[in-house]
Design a protein around this motif. Structure first.
Motif, PDB file in Angstrom:
ATOM      1  N   ARG A  88      -2.176  -2.763  -3.858  1.00  0.00           N
ATOM      2  CA  ARG A  88      -3.293  -2.083  -3.199  1.00  0.00           C
ATOM      3  C   ARG A  88      -4.346  -3.119  -2.791  1.00  0.00           C
ATOM      4  O   ARG A  88      -4.502  -4.153  -3.422  1.00  0.00           O
ATOM      5  N   TYR A  89      -5.037  -2.773  -1.704  1.00  0.00           N
ATOM      6  CA  TYR A  89      -6.090  -3.657  -1.196  1.00  0.00           C
ATOM      7  C   TYR A  89      -7.198  -2.752  -0.659  1.00  0.00           C
ATOM      8  O   TYR A  89      -7.319  -1.599  -1.094  1.00  0.00           O
ATOM      9  N   GLU A 103       0.835  -1.195   0.000  1.00  0.00           N
ATOM     10  CA  GLU A 103       0.000   0.000   0.000  1.00  0.00           C
ATOM     11  C   GLU A 103       0.871   1.247   0.000  1.00  0.00           C
ATOM     12  O   GLU A 103       2.060   1.190   0.337  1.00  0.00           O
ATOM     13  N   PHE A 154     -12.603  -3.818  -7.396  1.00  0.00           N
ATOM     14  CA  PHE A 154     -11.883  -4.584  -6.385  1.00  0.00           C
ATOM     15  C   PHE A 154     -12.518  -5.952  -6.194  1.00  0.00           C
ATOM     16  O   PHE A 154     -11.834  -6.978  -6.135  1.00  0.00           O
ATOM     17  N   GLN A 156     -14.843   1.776  -8.158  1.00  0.00           N
ATOM     18  CA  GLN A 156     -13.587   1.215  -7.671  1.00  0.00           C
ATOM     19  C   GLN A 156     -13.836  -0.019  -6.816  1.00  0.00           C
ATOM     20  O   GLN A 156     -13.072  -0.991  -6.857  1.00  0.00           O
ATOM     21  N   GLU A 204      -3.589  -6.490  -9.377  1.00  0.00           N
ATOM     22  CA  GLU A 204      -3.557  -5.031  -9.432  1.00  0.00           C
ATOM     23  C   GLU A 204      -4.906  -4.450  -9.027  1.00  0.00           C
ATOM     24  O   GLU A 204      -5.953  -5.036  -9.294  1.00  0.00           O
ATOM     25  N   TRP A 205      -4.845  -3.295  -8.385  1.00  0.00           N
ATOM     26  CA  TRP A 205      -6.058  -2.604  -7.971  1.00  0.00           C
ATOM     27  C   TRP A 205      -6.770  -2.051  -9.194  1.00  0.00           C
ATOM     28  O   TRP A 205      -6.174  -1.345 -10.014  1.00  0.00           O
ATOM     29  N   ASN A 206      -8.070  -2.369  -9.316  1.00  0.00           N
ATOM     30  CA  ASN A 206      -8.894  -1.858 -10.409  1.00  0.00           C
ATOM     31  C   ASN A 206      -8.239  -2.058 -11.774  1.00  0.00           C
ATOM     32  O   ASN A 206      -8.029  -1.103 -12.537  1.00  0.00           O
ATOM     33  N   SER A 220      -6.658   1.104   0.301  1.00  0.00           N
ATOM     34  CA  SER A 220      -6.653   2.169  -0.717  1.00  0.00           C
ATOM     35  C   SER A 220      -8.059   2.687  -0.963  1.00  0.00           C
ATOM     36  O   SER A 220      -8.281   3.897  -1.063  1.00  0.00           O
TER      37      SER A 220
END
Length: 245
Positions: free
Chosen positions: A103-104, A19, A81, A77, A48-50, A107
């Motif tokens: 990211r989790y 993060e 996720f 978003q 990966e985030w989004n 974020s």
């Protein structure tokens, strides 16, 4: 500002989370870690985030049409996720793999706070998600992150009217500073849970980060080998995983 994260039990796999604000060095840390684990014959996946391309295009379209706002952005978003969690993170953890999340939920929660979106939007989307074995927070100074973003020439996107409507040329720096403050509050609360491992990365060498991850891998998967740098890894001068974004 609570975490609201369900403590879902997990019998296999290992979830490592990186993060930090944009430009903090998460990607560099993740890449180095994956190379090292690959060299040790460990199956590793990066989430990966989004990463959903359709949702990314939708965000850009709504923004160009001046229809984007914090509530819509938050909803999209969190949908992104959850899609990633159900299709990548969850099934691979069940298979006993190591998953590194770029990211989790932290974020999403920090962005909702800074962007002005209500916290209830994300709550149902991150309920019953796995607790990370270790969270690495790349706590690079916002001014350094801002410099990297400017150098990259890639605009920092967010729907926060509070910051977008400012005339100050360094309004993006103010946004990054607010994001860092939110992260610090979230992790201060998370550390109250004795089972939650939060590691703050400032001047830690990469080898120390890799050692910490390997300990988490051993705890979760039962691998008995002590941690040593793999001979195929990059063993030049140890670098801070927060050096590059």
């Amino acid at each position: 500002m609570g975490l609201g994260q369900a403590r879902t039990p997990r019998s296999s796999g290992c979830l490592i989370v990186f993060e930090g604000v944009s430009g903090s060095g998460k990607t560099e840390g993740i890449n180095r870690l994956k190379r090292e684990l690959d060299a040790r014959g460990v199956t590793v996946s990066v989430a990966e985030w989004n990463a959903n391309r359709f949702l990314r295009r939708l965000v850009r379209l709504l923004d160009r049409c001046h229809l984007m706002n914090p509530i819509i952005y938050s909803t999209l978003q969190w949908i992104g996720f959850r899609l990633s969690y159900e299709t990548v993170i969850k099934p691979r953890l069940k298979r006993g793999e190591i998953v590194i999340a770029d990211r989790y939920i932290y974020s999403g929660q920090a962005r909702d706070t800074v962007n002005g979106a209500p916290s209830w939007i994300g709550r149902p989307w991150h309920m019953h998600t796995a607790r990370p074995d270790t969270v690495f927070f790349c706590d690079t100074l916002p001014a350094v992150c801002y410099h990297r973003i400017v150098h990259r020439g890639k605009a920092l996107y967010h729907p926060s009217r509070r910051y977008r409507e400012q005339t100050d040329a360094r309004k993006e720096l103010a946004y990054l500073e607010s994001m860092r403050d939110c992260y610090l509050k979230l992790f201060a609360e998370a550390e109250k849970d004795e089972k939650q491992r939060i590691v703050l990365l400032t001047d830690s060498a990469a080898v120390e980060v890799l050692g910490e991850v390997w300990e988490a891998v051993v705890r979760r998967t039962g691998r008995g080998a002590a941690y040593e740098m793999a001979p195929t890894a990059d063993r030049s001068t140890p670098t801070n995983p927060t050096e590059r974004s």
